[in-house]
Design a protein around this motif. Sequence first.
Motif, short mmCIF file in Angstrom:
data_model
loop_
_atom_site.label_atom_id
_atom_site.label_comp_id
_atom_site.label_asym_id
_atom_site.label_seq_id
_atom_site.Cartn_x
_atom_site.Cartn_y
_atom_site.Cartn_z
N LYS A 67 0.83 -1.20 0.00
CA LYS A 67 0.00 0.00 0.00
C LYS A 67 0.87 1.26 0.00
CE LYS A 67 -3.69 -2.24 2.67
NZ LYS A 67 -4.49 -2.20 3.93
N PRO A 68 0.30 2.38 -0.44
CA PRO A 68 1.02 3.64 -0.30
C PRO A 68 1.32 3.91 1.17
CG PRO A 68 -0.83 3.90 -1.81
CD PRO A 68 -0.97 2.55 -1.17
N ALA A 69 2.46 4.54 1.44
CA ALA A 69 2.85 4.85 2.81
C ALA A 69 2.21 6.14 3.27
CB ALA A 69 4.37 4.96 2.90
N LYS A 70 2.11 6.29 4.58
CA LYS A 70 1.62 7.54 5.15
C LYS A 70 2.67 8.62 4.95
CE LYS A 70 -0.04 9.57 9.49
NZ LYS A 70 -0.29 9.32 10.94
N ARG A 71 2.24 9.75 4.43
CA ARG A 71 3.15 10.87 4.19
C ARG A 71 2.54 12.15 4.73
NH1 ARG A 71 6.51 7.45 3.60
NH2 ARG A 71 7.76 7.03 1.72
N ALA A 72 3.40 13.10 5.04
CA ALA A 72 2.91 14.41 5.48
C ALA A 72 2.13 15.06 4.34
CB ALA A 72 4.08 15.30 5.88
N PRO A 73 1.09 15.83 4.64
CA PRO A 73 0.31 16.48 3.59
C PRO A 73 1.19 17.35 2.69
CG PRO A 73 -0.78 16.71 5.72
CD PRO A 73 0.58 16.14 5.99
N LEU A 74 0.86 17.36 1.41
CA LEU A 74 1.65 18.11 0.44
C LEU A 74 1.80 19.57 0.84
CD1 LEU A 74 3.08 18.46 -2.30
CD2 LEU A 74 0.83 18.75 -3.35
N GLU A 75 0.72 20.16 1.37
CA GLU A 75 0.77 21.59 1.68
C GLU A 75 1.80 21.93 2.74
OE1 GLU A 75 -3.00 19.89 3.73
OE2 GLU A 75 -1.96 19.71 1.79
N THR A 76 2.26 20.93 3.50
CA THR A 76 3.27 21.21 4.53
C THR A 76 4.68 21.31 3.96
OG1 THR A 76 3.64 18.87 5.06
CG2 THR A 76 1.86 20.01 6.25
N VAL A 77 4.85 20.90 2.72
CA VAL A 77 6.18 20.94 2.10
C VAL A 77 6.20 21.66 0.75
CG1 VAL A 77 6.97 18.83 3.26
CG2 VAL A 77 5.77 18.65 1.07
N LEU A 78 5.05 22.15 0.32
CA LEU A 78 4.95 22.81 -1.00
C LEU A 78 5.23 24.30 -0.88
CD1 LEU A 78 4.14 22.72 -4.01
CD2 LEU A 78 1.77 23.12 -3.24
N HIS A 79 6.04 24.82 -1.78
CA HIS A 79 6.35 26.24 -1.84
C HIS A 79 6.19 26.69 -3.30
CE1 HIS A 79 8.13 25.66 2.17
NE2 HIS A 79 8.65 24.55 1.62
N VAL A 80 5.33 27.64 -3.55
CA VAL A 80 5.06 28.09 -4.91
C VAL A 80 5.61 29.51 -5.09
CG1 VAL A 80 3.29 28.53 -6.65
CG2 VAL A 80 3.01 26.64 -5.03
#
Length: 218
Positions: free
Chosen positions: A202-215
């Motif tokens: 199964k896919p692993a648990k990951r931190a939400p994208l918004e916590t590491v995304l910078h635009v």
Amino acid sequence: MALDFPHLDLSADEVLTTTRSVRKRLDLEREVPLGVITDALEVALQAPSGSNAQGWHWIVLTDPEPKRIVAQYYRTSYSAYAEAGAAARAAKPPKDLETAEKVASSATYLAEIMERVPALVIGAIHVPGGELPSGNQAGLWGSLLPAAWSLALALRERGLGSAWTSLHLEYEREVAEALGIPASVRQGVLMPVAYTKGTEFKPAKRAPLETVLHVNRW
């Protein structure tokens, strides 16, 4: 490219999201034909490399003695790494202590059985003069590691598992001498390879994208 080996018929997204570091579910009893590894490597060699130099080299170990040598160095390095990790967790328990302890248990298991894994694959790259560049080395390793990850993905599609490891690099020179690797070829990754016990991951648990995304800026 030979296609004689069974495939799991996974979509690209399924391969990308379910290729895990496999340790306790590596099947130590089932033989891995060299051909299935070279078949997966044919796919991996489609990965990009700087200036299309393709300076990578792949050392596949299937005989007991070279596997034993590499496993011994790996275990020695892992022992110090595990001790430091245990001390760090005791001093400052992580938010998800249960997961951290499961990962530690899994890593310890791999160190204990490394030489029993049917195949060990070392990914390496030619470095003129053998000396690693000073400063940022992204350009160098960016010409090897994408292919190594592609190998993991191709193995997954063929029903095999692997784990990305690099602890043996504490003894890179000793491993190179034991395996006859030239001084101008530097190692970047060690991947134990075996068929997996079951093929469902199964896919692993990951931190939400918004916590590491910078635009556009941090």
